[in-house]
Enzyme design. Structure first.
Site, short mmCIF file in Angstrom:
data_model
loop_
_atom_site.label_atom_id
_atom_site.label_comp_id
_atom_site.label_asym_id
_atom_site.label_seq_id
_atom_site.Cartn_x
_atom_site.Cartn_y
_atom_site.Cartn_z
N PRO A 2 0.80 -1.21 0.00
CA PRO A 2 0.00 0.00 0.00
C PRO A 2 0.84 1.26 0.00
CG PRO A 2 -0.55 -1.46 1.83
CD PRO A 2 0.75 -1.87 1.31
N GLU A 3 0.54 2.10 -0.94
CA GLU A 3 1.13 3.43 -0.99
C GLU A 3 0.01 4.41 -0.64
OE1 GLU A 3 3.43 4.01 -4.60
OE2 GLU A 3 3.65 1.86 -4.85
#
Length: 271
Positions: A2-3
């Site tokens: 996840p960014e």
DNA sequence: CGGACAACCTGGCGGC
DNA sequence: TGCCGCCAGGTTGTCC
């Protein structure tokens, strides 16, 4: 995994379910995910606190509690789900922690690779203090960005991954931003001219916004809070597109190794 | 301080 | 099929 866009999506998916909830139980099957205290101390301190706010800061989820902040970093494979108590076990195979709430619902923290981390602190700055500005906020100005690039000799790609520069950008959106700005990831940060810095600055914003609008990229492990997939993986211009024609010039996308990270770009139109 | 690199983990995939 | 090596949306610690 996840960014910024993925964490933003998870936060949005959790918020309505957690605001106003009081934590009534906490269990962990992988205590090393808890930073700075043992699992019992963490549980004792957390239980009884009520969640008043949930925000994203860079790639952290920040829960404002009665007397502490709970921070969660999903790292590569973390997932957060809201579920009813009786369904906890069947969510997936990698549940490492369960937060039980006062309405019989739970927030399950799943984390295949066990890199994810939980923090409980009175002083949120202790954890987020060194991060750079939010790249979608106005304090992430072109001038500030340029001043940071000016003192970095290495490849621009690596600088984009530095969380003190553009907090929340990761490997996918760094490659996508460089493609949008038509800049070769190998270029020294100090070698970018004013126009290129400006293009990169807006490329970062556009890449992140597109990721958010598609609710994140589910290549492998990322899931939304309801367990479903994001759609951004179907809209990549370069990430994972090696061998396919560049959407801008038609020449094949190349994957290379830069630093220790896979890096995708178009050698023809990124210069 | 900056850069290079190993470490932290598990699982999927391609190659032989 | 099976085994092996490599790869993965991230960060941190160590060494030079």
């Amino acid at each position: 995994m996840p960014e910024l866009p993925e964490v933003e999506t998870v936060v949005g998916g959790l918020r309505a379910a957690v605001i106003g909830r009081r934590v009534v139980s906490f269990t962990s099957s992988w205590p090393r995910q808890i930073v700075g205290m043992d699992a019992n101390t963490f549980a004792d301190r957390l239980v009884g606190q009520t969640i008043s706010r949930l925000e994203r800061r860079a790639k952290y989820l920040v829960f404002s509690m009665s007397s502490d902040y709970l921070l969660i970093h999903l790292k590569m494979s973390g997932r957060l789900y809201i579920t009813q108590k009786e369904h906890e076990a069947q969510i997936d195979r990698w549940i490492r922690a369960v937060f039980g709430f006062d309405d019989e619902s739970s927030m399950c923290f799943s984390d295949l690779r066990k890199f994810g981390r939980l923090y409980l602190t009175e002083d949120v700055e202790q954890i987020t203090g060194r991060l750079g500005p939010e790249p979608l906020a106005t304090d992430f100005s072109v001038e500030w960005f340029a001043s940071r690039l000016a003192r970095r000799k290495g490849p621009i790609k690596g600088v984009l991954l530095d969380q003190t520069v553009a907090a929340g950008v990761g490997n996918i959106y760094a490659d996508e931003a460089l493609w949008r700005a038509r800049i070769d990831p190998n270029r020294a940060a100090t070698a970018l001219n004013e126009a290129e810095i400006k293009a990169l600055h807006s490329g970062i914003g556009a890449a992140l916004q597109q990721g958010i609008s598609h609710e994140g990229a589910s290549i492998n492990w990322y899931r939304k809070a309801d367990g479903s997939r994001g759609d951004e993986q179907n809209h990549f211009n370069v990430y994972g597109q090696q061998g396919k024609p560049c959407r801008r010039c038609g020449s094949p996308i190349v994957k290379m190794r830069l630093g220790q990270r896979g890096t995708h770009y178009c050698p023809k139109c990124q210069t």
